[in-house]
Design a protein around this motif. Structure first.
Motif, PDB file in Angstrom:
ATOM      1  N   ILE A  40       0.854  -1.174   0.000  1.00 16.72           N
ATOM      2  CA  ILE A  40       0.000   0.000   0.000  1.00 16.72           C
ATOM      3  C   ILE A  40       0.891   1.225   0.000  1.00 16.72           C
ATOM      4  N   TYR A  41       0.517   2.207  -0.813  1.00 18.92           N
ATOM      5  CA  TYR A  41       1.259   3.456  -0.903  1.00 18.92           C
ATOM      6  C   TYR A  41       0.340   4.606  -0.505  1.00 18.92           C
ATOM      7  N   TYR A  42       0.950   5.620   0.079  1.00 20.50           N
ATOM      8  CA  TYR A  42       0.172   6.716   0.636  1.00 20.50           C
ATOM      9  C   TYR A  42       0.645   8.033   0.048  1.00 20.50           C
ATOM     10  N   GLY A  43      -0.316   8.872  -0.308  1.00 24.09           N
ATOM     11  CA  GLY A  43       0.003  10.224  -0.732  1.00 24.09           C
ATOM     12  C   GLY A  43       0.690  10.292  -2.067  1.00 24.09           C
ATOM     13  N   SER A  44       1.647  11.208  -2.150  1.00 22.86           N
ATOM     14  CA  SER A  44       2.259  11.566  -3.428  1.00 22.86           C
ATOM     15  C   SER A  44       3.310  10.580  -3.932  1.00 22.86           C
ATOM     16  N   VAL A  45       3.605   9.536  -3.175  1.00 22.15           N
ATOM     17  CA  VAL A  45       4.650   8.605  -3.600  1.00 22.15           C
ATOM     18  C   VAL A  45       4.122   7.539  -4.549  1.00 22.15           C
ATOM     19  N   GLN A  46       2.803   7.440  -4.646  1.00 25.16           N
ATOM     20  CA  GLN A  46       2.196   6.429  -5.514  1.00 25.16           C
ATOM     21  C   GLN A  46       2.769   6.522  -6.927  1.00 25.16           C
ATOM     22  N   GLY A  47       3.226   5.388  -7.444  1.00 21.17           N
ATOM     23  CA  GLY A  47       3.762   5.359  -8.795  1.00 21.17           C
ATOM     24  C   GLY A  47       5.235   5.702  -8.895  1.00 21.17           C
ATOM     25  N   ARG A  48       5.825   6.181  -7.811  1.00 19.62           N
ATOM     26  CA  ARG A  48       7.240   6.549  -7.833  1.00 19.62           C
ATOM     27  C   ARG A  48       8.072   5.699  -6.881  1.00 19.62           C
ATOM     28  N   PHE A  49       7.490   5.282  -5.779  1.00 16.25           N
ATOM     29  CA  PHE A  49       8.196   4.488  -4.764  1.00 16.25           C
ATOM     30  C   PHE A  49       7.718   3.040  -4.824  1.00 16.25           C
ATOM     31  N   THR A  50       8.643   2.125  -4.521  1.00 22.46           N
ATOM     32  CA  THR A  50       8.306   0.706  -4.449  1.00 22.46           C
ATOM     33  C   THR A  50       8.883   0.124  -3.163  1.00 22.46           C
ATOM     34  N   ILE A  51       8.014  -0.456  -2.363  1.00 20.97           N
ATOM     35  CA  ILE A  51       8.467  -1.118  -1.136  1.00 20.97           C
ATOM     36  C   ILE A  51       8.592  -2.617  -1.421  1.00 20.97           C
ATOM     37  N   SER A  52       9.629  -3.199  -0.854  1.00 20.44           N
ATOM     38  CA  SER A  52       9.808  -4.646  -0.987  1.00 20.44           C
ATOM     39  C   SER A  52      10.454  -5.155   0.295  1.00 20.44           C
ATOM     40  N   ARG A  53      10.430  -6.468   0.464  1.00 21.12           N
ATOM     41  CA  ARG A  53      10.992  -7.042   1.668  1.00 21.12           C
ATOM     42  C   ARG A  53      11.611  -8.389   1.356  1.00 21.12           C
ATOM     43  N   ASP A  54      12.625  -8.712   2.122  1.00 24.72           N
ATOM     44  CA  ASP A  54      13.298 -10.004   2.025  1.00 24.72           C
ATOM     45  C   ASP A  54      13.127 -10.670   3.387  1.00 24.72           C
ATOM     46  N   ASN A  55      12.163 -11.545   3.502  1.00 23.47           N
ATOM     47  CA  ASN A  55      11.858 -12.127   4.805  1.00 23.47           C
ATOM     48  C   ASN A  55      13.016 -12.943   5.400  1.00 23.47           C
ATOM     49  N   PRO A  56      13.712 -13.768   4.611  1.00 26.18           N
ATOM     50  CA  PRO A  56      14.850 -14.499   5.202  1.00 26.18           C
ATOM     51  C   PRO A  56      15.948 -13.583   5.726  1.00 26.18           C
ATOM     52  N   LYS A  57      16.081 -12.399   5.142  1.00 28.15           N
ATOM     53  CA  LYS A  57      17.137 -11.471   5.569  1.00 28.15           C
ATOM     54  C   LYS A  57      16.636 -10.440   6.569  1.00 28.15           C
ATOM     55  N   ASN A  58      15.346 -10.508   6.922  1.00 24.45           N
ATOM     56  CA  ASN A  58      14.770  -9.528   7.857  1.00 24.45           C
ATOM     57  C   ASN A  58      15.056  -8.092   7.407  1.00 24.45           C
ATOM     58  N   THR A  59      14.870  -7.836   6.140  1.00 20.97           N
ATOM     59  CA  THR A  59      15.207  -6.531   5.573  1.00 20.97           C
ATOM     60  C   THR A  59      14.048  -6.029   4.721  1.00 20.97           C
ATOM     61  N   VAL A  60      13.802  -4.733   4.823  1.00 17.72           N
ATOM     62  CA  VAL A  60      12.790  -4.089   3.991  1.00 17.72           C
ATOM     63  C   VAL A  60      13.470  -2.970   3.203  1.00 17.72           C
ATOM     64  N   TYR A  61      13.016  -2.773   1.978  1.00 22.48           N
ATOM     65  CA  TYR A  61      13.629  -1.817   1.059  1.00 22.48           C
ATOM     66  C   TYR A  61      12.604  -0.795   0.590  1.00 22.48           C
ATOM     67  N   LEU A  62      13.109   0.357   0.159  1.00 24.44           N
ATOM     68  CA  LEU A  62      12.257   1.355  -0.479  1.00 24.44           C
ATOM     69  C   LEU A  62      13.020   1.902  -1.681  1.00 24.44           C
ATOM     70  N   GLN A  63      12.545   1.523  -2.861  1.00 28.66           N
ATOM     71  CA  GLN A  63      13.102   2.059  -4.105  1.00 28.66           C
ATOM     72  C   GLN A  63      12.359   3.349  -4.418  1.00 28.66           C
ATOM     73  N   MET A  64      13.107   4.443  -4.553  1.00 24.57           N
ATOM     74  CA  MET A  64      12.507   5.746  -4.790  1.00 24.57           C
ATOM     75  C   MET A  64      12.979   6.289  -6.119  1.00 24.57           C
ATOM     76  N   ASN A  65      12.057   6.523  -7.020  1.00 21.49           N
ATOM     77  CA  ASN A  65      12.353   7.066  -8.340  1.00 21.49           C
ATOM     78  C   ASN A  65      11.688   8.420  -8.520  1.00 21.49           C
ATOM     79  N   SER A  66      12.134   9.150  -9.514  1.00 14.87           N
ATOM     80  CA  SER A  66      11.544  10.463  -9.840  1.00 14.87           C
ATOM     81  C   SER A  66      11.441  11.327  -8.587  1.00 14.87           C
ATOM     82  N   LEU A  67      12.508  11.409  -7.862  1.00 14.25           N
ATOM     83  CA  LEU A  67      12.481  12.132  -6.593  1.00 14.25           C
ATOM     84  C   LEU A  67      12.257  13.619  -6.802  1.00 14.25           C
ATOM     85  N   LYS A  68      11.538  14.204  -5.864  1.00 12.49           N
ATOM     86  CA  LYS A  68      11.194  15.626  -5.892  1.00 12.49           C
ATOM     87  C   LYS A  68      11.728  16.294  -4.625  1.00 12.49           C
TER      88      LYS A  68
END
Length: 116
Positions: free
Chosen positions: A58-86
């Motif tokens: 789920i994305y909130y506000g103005s990041v929709q379409g520009r940010f991508t959240i992902s997670r690696d459960n075995p590594k206990n890590t979450v990521y945020l890919q941010m494109n078209s930054l303002k």
């Protein structure tokens, strides 16, 4: 004790990209929905993206379409890919569960500055 360690921030020009990482410990990562939050100067912390263990995002506000959240459960890590930054994306970015845990659970965050 829960610990969130964010990394990957920096200075980037408008239109650029960054990928943030968050290493999580002290909780059963795979059982928790995870979120990325940000706090800009003079503003309240806000949730920008969240992801369930099963991959529902789920994305909130103005990041929709520009940010991508992902997670690696075995590594206990979450990521945020941010494109078209303002410039309005400039903030300290934090990860936490979604909804977030107690006040003392927050990590130091990672600073993202978007400026030419």
């Amino acid at each position: 004790q829960v610990q969130f360690v964010e990394s990957g921030g920096g200075l980037v020009k408008p239109g650029g990209s960054l990928t943030l990482s968050c290493a999580v410990s002290g909780i059963t990562f795979s059982s928790n929905r995870m979120g990325w939050y940000r706090q800009a100067p003079g503003k309240q912390r806000e949730l920008v993206a969240s992801a369930s263990s099963g991959g529902v995002r789920i994305y909130y506000g103005s990041v929709q379409g520009r940010f991508t959240i992902s997670r690696d459960n075995p590594k206990n890590t979450v990521y945020l890919q941010m494109n078209s930054l303002k410039p309005d994306d400039t903030a300290v970015y934090y990860c936490n569960t979604s909804p977030s845990m107690g006040t003392s659970s927050w990590g130091r965050g990672t600073q993202v500055t978007v400026s030419s």
